[in-house]
Write an enzyme that holds these catalytic residues in place. Structure first.
Site, PDB file in Angstrom:
ATOM      1  N   LYS A  54     -31.925  21.743 -17.204  1.00 36.00           N
ATOM      2  CA  LYS A  54     -33.360  21.710 -18.017  1.00 36.00           C
ATOM      3  C   LYS A  54     -33.801  20.178 -18.327  1.00 36.00           C
ATOM      4  O   LYS A  54     -34.749  20.389 -18.499  1.00 36.00           O
ATOM      5  CB  LYS A  54     -32.030  21.799 -19.921  1.00 36.00           C
ATOM      6  CG  LYS A  54     -31.837  23.778 -19.916  1.00 36.00           C
ATOM      7  CD  LYS A  54     -30.812  23.814 -21.086  1.00 36.00           C
ATOM      8  CE  LYS A  54     -30.171  24.842 -20.747  1.00 36.00           C
ATOM      9  NZ  LYS A  54     -29.381  24.802 -21.941  1.00 36.00           N
ATOM     10  N   GLN A  98     -25.811  21.412 -25.494  1.00 30.44           N
ATOM     11  CA  GLN A  98     -24.762  22.439 -24.683  1.00 30.44           C
ATOM     12  C   GLN A  98     -23.743  22.728 -25.174  1.00 30.44           C
ATOM     13  O   GLN A  98     -22.805  22.229 -25.395  1.00 30.44           O
ATOM     14  CB  GLN A  98     -24.773  21.172 -23.785  1.00 30.44           C
ATOM     15  CG  GLN A  98     -24.285  22.495 -22.061  1.00 30.44           C
ATOM     16  CD  GLN A  98     -25.491  23.293 -21.423  1.00 30.44           C
ATOM     17  OE1 GLN A  98     -26.593  23.396 -21.623  1.00 30.44           O
ATOM     18  NE2 GLN A  98     -25.008  25.049 -21.492  1.00 30.44           N
ATOM     19  N   ASP A 121     -32.973  26.558 -29.841  1.00 25.38           N
ATOM     20  CA  ASP A 121     -32.990  27.690 -28.825  1.00 25.38           C
ATOM     21  C   ASP A 121     -32.536  28.607 -29.332  1.00 25.38           C
ATOM     22  O   ASP A 121     -32.200  29.141 -29.722  1.00 25.38           O
ATOM     23  CB  ASP A 121     -30.681  26.989 -29.026  1.00 25.38           C
ATOM     24  CG  ASP A 121     -30.311  26.530 -27.447  1.00 25.38           C
ATOM     25  OD1 ASP A 121     -31.661  26.986 -26.217  1.00 25.38           O
ATOM     26  OD2 ASP A 121     -30.014  25.558 -27.203  1.00 25.38           O
TER      27      ASP A 121
END
Ligand code: NAD
Length: 285
Positions: A54, A98, A121
Site C-alpha cells: 500500500k 491494518q 477504508d
C-alpha cells in the site's frame, strides 16, 4: 469463443497514471501533499506485505504515506491514543489500520475511533450508513474496485441480474448496496452459506460476483453462458494463489472473467489511493 479477460493489473496501472496527474495538481494548488497514515500493530508477515504494498502504491502516485509500527503487545488504549493523535493531525488526510489486530485489541472500537472524514477504508458505521443512503464520503475499496472494473470494461449493470455470493461486511454486503443503488440500477441477489440451491440462483446471473474464500468453489455448471464472472476470492493453495472460481472450467462458458491474481486485487489497492486523494480534497477545501 474464449472469454474477455478483465485485466485488473493493467487497469490499476491506468488509474494510477490518472491519479498521479490529479495528485500533482492537488499539490500545486493546495501546497500540501495528500497523506495516508498506515498503522501496523505486531509483525504478522501477511499484514507487513499488505502495508508495504500500500505504501509503495502511494509513492507511485505522489501520496505521502507515514507508517506507524506498534509492537504486538500494544494495548487498546495505546492504539486508541495513536488514532486520536492522527485524527487531530491536520497533515494527515487518511488513516488506515491494518487488520487483523492482535487478540487483546477489539477491532470494532478501533475502527469506530477513526474520524469518518479520514476513514479511507470506509469501515466506520457512519460511512456505512452514508453508503446505504447513497451519499458516501468514500466507497469501500474492494466493492469500488469491482464497480470500476465493470464500468471501465463497459459492462452495463442497469437492469442486469447480479448475483453476489458472500455477504461479508467488507465485500458482498456493501457491493450489493452499491450495485442496487440508483445509477448502477442492477437487480441484486445476495447469496450466502444458507442459500438454497445456490447453483440455480447463480445460473440466473448476468454478472456473477464471488467473495467467499473457497478455492475453485464456482464451477462451470453454476454459470450462465456468456455471463460476466468477477472472482474476488484469494486462496493460498499448494498450486499457488487461486480464486473462488474454477478459472479454467468457467472460462469455457463465461463471456468475461477476472483472473486471480491480477483481477480485483490490484483495483482494491488503487481505490485506497482514490479515497486518500478524496479525503485530502475534502479536508483541504
Ligand atoms: P468472509 O470470510 O468475511 O465471509 C465469507 C462469506 O462467504 C460469508 O458471507 C459466508 O456466508 C459466505 N460463504 C462461505 N461459504 C459459503 C458457501 N459454501 N456458499 C455460499 N456462501 C458462502 O469474506 P471476505 O472477507 O469477503 O473474503 C472473501 C474472499 O475474498 C477471501 O478469499 C478473501 O481473501 C478475498 N478478498 C479479496 C479481496 C481483494 O482485494 N481481491 C479483498 C477482500 C477479500
Amino acid at each position: 469463443m474464449p472469454p474477455t479477460i478483465l485485466d485488473g493489473k493493467q487497469l490499476a496501472k491506468t488509474i494510477r497514471k490518472e491519479l498521479a496527474v490529479e495528485v500533482a495538481d492537488f499539490v500545486k494548488n493546495k501546497n500540501c501533499t495528500p497523506t495516508l497514515a498506515a498503522v501496523l500493530v505486531g509483525s504478522d508477515p501477511a499484514s507487513e506485505v499488505y502495508v508495504r504494498n500500500k505504501r509503495r502504491d502511494c509513492e507511485k502516485v505522489g501520496i505521502q504515506s507515514n507508517l506507524h509500527e506498534l509492537p504486538a503487545e500494544t494495548t487498546q488504549e495505546e492504539l486508541l491514543a495513536l488514532i486520536d493523535q492522527l485524527n487531530q493531525d491536520a497533515d494527515v488526510h487518511g488513516i488506515l489500520v491494518q487488520l487483523p489486530l492482535p487478540s487483546q485489541i477489539s477491532t470494532e472500537p478501533v475502527l469506530e475511533a477513526i474520524s469518518p472524514a479520514k476513514d479511507v477504508d470506509a469501515f466506520h458505521p457512519e460511512n456505512v450508513g452514508r453508503l446505504v443512503q447513497g451519499r458516501p464520503l468514500f466507497h469501500p475499496c474492494t466493492p469500488q474496485g469491482v464497480v470500476e472494473l465493470l464500468r471501465r470494461n463497459a459492462i452495463p449493470t442497469s437492469g442486469q441480474n447480479v448475483v453476489i455470493i458472500g455477504r461479508s461486511d467488507i465485500v458482498g454486503k456493501p457491493l450489493s448496496i452499491m450495485l442496487a443503488q440508483k445509477g448502477a440500477d442492477a437487480t441484486v441477489t445476495l447469496c450466502h452459506s444458507r442459500t438454497s440451491d445456490l447453483p440455480a440462483v447463480a445460473r440466473q446471473a448476468d454478472i456473477l460476483i464471488v467473495a467467499i474464500g473457497r478455492a475453485n468453489f464456482v464451477t462451470a455448471d453454476m454459470v450462465k453462458p456468456g455471463a460476466t464472472v468477477i472472482d474476488v476470492g484469494i486462496n493460498r493453495t499448494e498450486a499457488g494463489l487461486v480464486g473462488d472460481v474454477d478459472f479454467e472450467a468457467v472460462s469455457e462458458v463465461a463471456g468475461a472473467i477476472t483472473p486471480v491474481p491480477g483481477g480485483v486485487g490490484p483495483l482494491t489497492r488503487v481505490m485506497l489511493l482514490v479515497n486518500t486523494l478524496a479525503a485530502a480534497r475534502r479536508l483541504e477545501s
